[in-house]
Write an enzyme that holds these catalytic residues in place. Sequence first.
Site, PDB file in Angstrom:
ATOM      1  CG  ASP A  37      -2.025  -0.998   1.129  1.00 45.09           C
ATOM      2  OD1 ASP A  37      -2.080  -1.698   0.091  1.00 45.09           O
ATOM      3  OD2 ASP A  37      -2.818  -1.097   2.078  1.00 45.09           O
ATOM      4  CD  GLU A  39       6.562  -1.004  -3.564  1.00 40.86           C
ATOM      5  OE1 GLU A  39       6.898  -1.075  -4.750  1.00 40.86           O
ATOM      6  OE2 GLU A  39       6.423  -2.002  -2.824  1.00 40.86           O
ATOM      7  CG  ASP A  41      -0.830   5.045  -0.067  1.00 40.63           C
ATOM      8  OD1 ASP A  41      -1.742   4.783  -0.882  1.00 40.63           O
ATOM      9  OD2 ASP A  41      -0.867   4.736   1.133  1.00 40.63           O
ATOM     10  CB  SER A  86     -36.469  -6.860  -9.672  1.00 41.60           C
ATOM     11  OG  SER A  86     -37.800  -7.247  -9.569  1.00 41.60           O
ATOM     12  CG  LEU A  87     -33.447 -11.600 -10.099  1.00 40.00           C
ATOM     13  CD1 LEU A  87     -32.270 -12.158  -9.320  1.00 40.00           C
ATOM     14  CD2 LEU A  87     -33.542 -12.260 -11.465  1.00 40.00           C
ATOM     15  CD  GLU A 117     -24.387 -14.960 -11.243  1.00 39.41           C
ATOM     16  OE1 GLU A 117     -24.720 -13.821 -10.866  1.00 39.41           O
ATOM     17  OE2 GLU A 117     -24.226 -15.291 -12.433  1.00 39.41           O
ATOM     18  CE  LYS A 119     -32.061 -11.120  -4.494  1.00 37.85           C
ATOM     19  NZ  LYS A 119     -31.925  -9.879  -3.757  1.00 37.85           N
ATOM     20  CG  ASP A 121     -28.882  -7.242   1.385  1.00 40.26           C
ATOM     21  OD1 ASP A 121     -29.599  -6.664   0.546  1.00 40.26           O
ATOM     22  OD2 ASP A 121     -29.196  -7.395   2.576  1.00 40.26           O
ATOM     23  NE  ARG A 140     -34.410  -3.177 -10.558  1.00 34.48           N
ATOM     24  CZ  ARG A 140     -35.647  -3.106 -10.111  1.00 34.48           C
ATOM     25  NH1 ARG A 140     -35.929  -2.313  -9.111  1.00 34.48           N
ATOM     26  NH2 ARG A 140     -36.599  -3.829 -10.651  1.00 34.48           N
ATOM     27  CE1 TYR A 226     -26.666  -7.986 -10.965  1.00 34.77           C
ATOM     28  CE2 TYR A 226     -25.402  -7.918  -8.926  1.00 34.77           C
ATOM     29  CZ  TYR A 226     -26.492  -7.508  -9.687  1.00 34.77           C
ATOM     30  OH  TYR A 226     -27.386  -6.616  -9.167  1.00 34.77           O
ATOM     31  CE  LYS A 313     -34.730 -11.623  -1.168  1.00 28.63           C
ATOM     32  NZ  LYS A 313     -35.322 -10.801  -0.265  1.00 28.63           N
ATOM     33  CB  CYS A 404     -25.488   2.044  41.900  1.00 24.78           C
ATOM     34  SG  CYS A 404     -24.147   1.053  41.210  1.00 24.78           S
ATOM     35  CB  CYS A 407     -21.797   1.222  45.136  1.00 21.80           C
ATOM     36  SG  CYS A 407     -22.487   2.587  44.188  1.00 21.80           S
ATOM     37  CB  CYS A 422     -23.688   4.542  39.521  1.00 17.63           C
ATOM     38  SG  CYS A 422     -22.890   4.551  41.128  1.00 17.63           S
ATOM     39  CB  CYS A 428     -19.505   2.606  42.091  1.00 18.81           C
ATOM     40  SG  CYS A 428     -20.421   1.308  41.252  1.00 18.81           S
TER      41      CYS A 428
HETATM   42  S1  IVH Z   1     -29.222 -10.550 -11.741  1.00 18.39           S
HETATM   43  C1  IVH Z   1     -32.630  -9.927 -14.597  1.00 18.39           C
HETATM   44  N1  IVH Z   1     -27.395 -11.329 -10.043  1.00 18.39           N
HETATM   45  O1  IVH Z   1     -30.906  -8.618  -6.537  1.00 18.39           O
HETATM   46  C2  IVH Z   1     -31.542 -10.237 -13.643  1.00 18.39           C
HETATM   47  N2  IVH Z   1     -28.985  -9.708  -9.312  1.00 18.39           N
HETATM   48  O2  IVH Z   1     -34.277  -8.501  -7.483  1.00 18.39           O
HETATM   49  C3  IVH Z   1     -31.146  -9.048 -12.892  1.00 18.39           C
HETATM   50  N3  IVH Z   1     -28.633  -8.903  -7.011  1.00 18.39           N
HETATM   51  O3  IVH Z   1     -32.068  -5.935  -8.445  1.00 18.39           O
HETATM   52  C4  IVH Z   1     -30.396  -9.265 -11.660  1.00 18.39           C
HETATM   53  N4  IVH Z   1     -26.859 -10.126  -6.595  1.00 18.39           N
HETATM   54  O4  IVH Z   1     -29.774  -5.656  -7.412  1.00 18.39           O
HETATM   55  C5  IVH Z   1     -28.475 -10.540 -10.247  1.00 18.39           C
HETATM   56  N5  IVH Z   1     -25.682 -12.073  -8.649  1.00 18.39           N
HETATM   57  C6  IVH Z   1     -26.756 -11.292  -8.851  1.00 18.39           C
HETATM   58  C7  IVH Z   1     -27.244 -10.419  -7.848  1.00 18.39           C
HETATM   59  C8  IVH Z   1     -28.391  -9.645  -8.114  1.00 18.39           C
HETATM   60  C9  IVH Z   1     -27.687  -9.209  -6.119  1.00 18.39           C
HETATM   61  C10 IVH Z   1     -29.722  -7.928  -6.759  1.00 18.39           C
HETATM   62  C11 IVH Z   1     -29.981  -6.964  -7.897  1.00 18.39           C
HETATM   63  C12 IVH Z   1     -31.422  -7.163  -8.266  1.00 18.39           C
HETATM   64  C13 IVH Z   1     -31.981  -7.918  -7.093  1.00 18.39           C
HETATM   65  C14 IVH Z   1     -33.000  -8.935  -7.553  1.00 18.39           C
END
Ligand code: IVH
Length: 672
Positions: A37, A39, A41, A86-87, A117, A119, A121, A140, A226, A313, A404, A407, A422, A428
């Site tokens: 690190d 180096e 920097d 979304s998924l 993969e 997920k 957070d 998004r 991803y 999930k 207390c 004490c 206290c 105490c």
């Molecule tokens: S794929 C159409 N891969 O989870 C596929 N999503 O509702 C689009 N997320 O909004 C998402 N890890 O923000 C994908 N390995 C992963 C993910 C991932 C986290 C989030 C993403 C998405 C939500 C799913």
Amino acid sequence: MADLPVLATRDAYLALCNELIEHDRRYYVEAAPTIADVEYDRMVVRLRATEAAHPDWVVAWSPTRRVGHEPLSGFVKVVRSVPMLSLDNTYTEDDLRAFHERVRKGLDGDEPVYSIELKIDGFGIELTYVGGELTVAATRGDGTTGEDVTANVRTIRAIPQRLREQVDLVVRGEIYMAKDVFARMNAERVAAGEEPFKNPRNTAAGSIKLLDPREVARRPMSAILYEVVDGERVASGHLASLDVIRRLGIPTSSENQRATGWDALAAAVVAWTDRRDALPFEVDGLVIKVDSFEQRGALGSTSKFPRWAIAYKFPARQVTTLVKEIELNIGRTGAVTPVAILEPVEVSGTTVQRVSLHNWDQVARLDIGDGDRVLIEKAGEIIPQVLGVTARAATPRWTAPAVCPSCGAALEREEDKVVLACTNRLGCPAQRLAAVEFFAGRGLMNIDGLGEKIVAQLLDAGLVADVADLFVLTAEQLEKLDRFAEQSAKNLVDSIAQSKTKATFARLLAALGIAHVGGVVARPIATRYRSLSNLLAAADASTSDELVAQLTEMEGVGEVIARAVDRFVRDPHARAVMDKLIARGVDPEEPVTAPATGPLAGKTLVVTGTLSVPRGEIQARIEAAGGKIGGSVTKKTDYLVAGADTGKTKLDAAAKHGVPVIDEAGLQALLT
Ligand code: IVH
């Protein structure tokens, strides 16, 4: 550390930019850095110096350009052509199996290859690269319309501003804050009296939407990408497309797994449910995706979700358990904190059996008592918390104690606070234990081998009643105690003796545990009074108001702090302990730093080139004479001390600002 000279040509400058980008890639994408690190920097310092000397050379993708200088007035909307879907979520193995069967049916019985993969957070993001350069980073939003957060995303070092090839690319992924970064940031916030953040996900999401990129840069975040939009342009399958972007310098997950058949999916669910806590960032499940872009096309999407992917999930981290009793924990400052003792229960991988209820307002809000069933969860997966009572037992409800528990002294509610404390301070026993342990701690008196258990033992044996008693302990006394042998007894006595000689007054002052006086506040007070005996003498020679006035003259010492110091030095118990400390030789002098006197007082000197002794030694001489050391030659520099082979840039800068250039003999003349 010696500065490297400013680079001489634009080509050398561009090469250094590229070299730093390559080191970022090795660090963030490969997780295999090849330099230390410091180096790295140093190279950044050199790049900055070169950019300052040649502003016309600077490129937009320079590693120094990650942090913008102007707050934004708002975020511009970004409308995308391929919506960010979304998924669909599943919570059970049965639902996941149903997804697998649907996919097989959709593919006329073909067995799909999946990508399994994590997920992550965090906070979803889309990055657009044009000709290899990052042009837009968008949130998004509602899927079709997001917000342009490019300036903030540029502060994230894991995200390359320039790829290794000049390609056009749109990628999607997640921005997150690592668990350890989150914990460190929260510890700093608490120490600074700020409200802690709730969890890493909210912190990352909130930080990306701050209007000041400089503030964002102070909240270190990371990223994993991803999905490649229109991935079929770069490969026939999803995992292969991730390999392509990874080679271009984009961070992808190293945990993605190729799998076929139901058994592999089921096994991954079991394995990750156990392993999720070992990851450096939070994950809330798995994402299972069909790998082939052709098959994805055949399966298609509903209006909300793709049919080729699903989220599984992990089970909730909330559990219920029984409250056995309440314990009252007394801290160093006397605060009496309620702690619920629970029937031990597993929450996200660890056994929880005690959980702090923080304060008595919270106890009243929960309306809690022995035998109740409570719902608990780990906030930010780290600290367990009681969310509420799910079934009340026919027992009395808990209320704040009047005295207390250690004490019997009266408890007082601290002004403007929900904390009950206290008032008996060092009288105490429970506060005494906490005070001695704190005194010995890291960064304070640094007494090795004096942890909570040993302190409790010393108090129980009657050998120690306050911190001053530590300094008359003998090896013979300690040897008689459990857990001590001849050598360990000697070691403890030695480390206590060492703490006495190594401490500064500032550290001693902070170690005393005066309210509001931590390491930072202790420094100006220590610089002003130089020793504990001087501070006490000043207190004796003045009234409370006079001492408070003296203290508040110092930078960083306000009325509240000054009153706390005044109260402490006049408290009979505390005063007796401090007098004992001094009598036992614990009265360290604050070392003198840069006296305002001396022949170079108020002067700033820059030292450069090869000199007859190491540069650090010359700098120490200058500081001893009251001078300050500057890094670069500016109009504020008083002298440039130039040794052999001084660089042209420094000499030019000196000429430009009219700074006198002197050699070692010239410096010697100034010093005498
Ligand atoms: S794929 C159409 N891969 O989870 C596929 N999503 O509702 C689009 N997320 O909004 C998402 N890890 O923000 C994908 N390995 C992963 C993910 C991932 C986290 C989030 C993403 C998405 C939500 C799913």
